[in-house]
Scaffold this motif. Sequence first.
Motif, PDB file in Angstrom:
ATOM      1  N   LEU A  70      -7.190  -1.020   0.547  1.00  0.00           N
ATOM      2  CA  LEU A  70      -8.105  -0.679   1.435  1.00  0.00           C
ATOM      3  C   LEU A  70      -7.575  -0.546   2.829  1.00  0.00           C
ATOM      4  N   THR A  71      -6.641  -1.482   3.261  1.00  0.00           N
ATOM      5  CA  THR A  71      -6.230  -1.497   4.563  1.00  0.00           C
ATOM      6  C   THR A  71      -4.949  -0.582   4.542  1.00  0.00           C
ATOM      7  N   GLN A  72      -4.041  -0.492   3.363  1.00  0.00           N
ATOM      8  CA  GLN A  72      -3.130   0.685   3.399  1.00  0.00           C
ATOM      9  C   GLN A  72      -3.991   2.240   3.332  1.00  0.00           C
ATOM     10  N   ALA A  73      -5.112   2.046   3.067  1.00  0.00           N
ATOM     11  CA  ALA A  73      -5.616   3.482   2.928  1.00  0.00           C
ATOM     12  C   ALA A  73      -6.430   3.643   4.291  1.00  0.00           C
ATOM     13  N   GLY A  74      -6.115   2.685   5.474  1.00  0.00           N
ATOM     14  CA  GLY A  74      -6.849   2.907   6.727  1.00  0.00           C
ATOM     15  C   GLY A  74      -8.350   2.432   6.828  1.00  0.00           C
ATOM     16  N   GLN A  75      -8.727   1.674   5.891  1.00  0.00           N
ATOM     17  CA  GLN A  75     -10.044   1.298   5.828  1.00  0.00           C
ATOM     18  C   GLN A  75      -9.936  -0.073   6.517  1.00  0.00           C
ATOM     19  N   PRO A  76     -11.094  -0.179   7.463  1.00  0.00           N
ATOM     20  CA  PRO A  76     -11.044  -1.807   8.116  1.00  0.00           C
ATOM     21  C   PRO A  76     -11.572  -2.862   7.460  1.00  0.00           C
TER      22      PRO A  76
END
Length: 297
Positions: A70-76
């Motif tokens: 998630l974080t590597q996809a830019g999702q908080p």
Amino acid sequence: MTLPLSALPAGLWRASELAHCHRAGHTTGFAALDAELPGDGWPHGAVTELLSERPGIGEWRLLAPALRDLTQAGQPVMVIAPPMLPYAPALAGWGIDLRWLSVVMRPVHSGHSARQAPRARGGRGGQGGQRMRAEDRDMLWCAEQALKSACCGAVLTWLPAATPEQIRRLQVAAGGGETLAWVVRGPAAVATASAAPLRLGLVVGQGSRLGVQFHKRRGPPRLEPLWLTLPAPYAPVPQPVTGADDARPVPVRSGPAPSSAPSTVSLVSASGVSHGLLDRPASAVSGARDRLSAHTG
């Protein structure tokens, strides 16, 4: 006449089979666990309860693959009321992009014990005889608003004293959305009803093994726990040689794997003060908390 499973309305399934979700779940990073979950992964728009024997037995490592994705996809990702301050270098070592990770900590009460903390007015006590304090209600409100906002890829919260009504509120807030939602509670909560469609018990095993017990899922019962081998908490990282003529062996230290992510995360206290402390020693964090308590008190 027997109808095929595909002809049944959405939300219905045969008890002998795992439910077929309208949307595939987010992979857990463990193939054996994916195979046991409806949708082959963590469900979107639904609360997953993790009933842990005690904090720190591997719940972070269990969720690390999903948090990394998630974080590597830019999702908080919002982490609310963890019982201990997360160790940012270890999270970065697992590939979690800390720029997209926010932590909301419980307020620190200077000079007051937990017994003196205010209790919620009205309502019934939580599981195990616990009652929800005012700061617990604040953490519940944070989790509910984070789910309602639909701006987070995942919400991870610790609510040991949550009541069945409060878990239902979180399930309603998460329902129909895209957010992954985990609520960590104690093992005594298994004796209470819950609106969460997925309830997993976590038990510690030898070495880096974690046992997952399936207390509730849309599918057949599984009596035996599923044992998973978790990623190592730290990976040895060799130190670079400082001189070309230095023939001494390169020392090896124990630390997280290198990562391009920063070594701090956004840390927000219940008072609304935002600061980054997760790359500092425990003594520095404790001192900063004392100063923050004195300032806000």
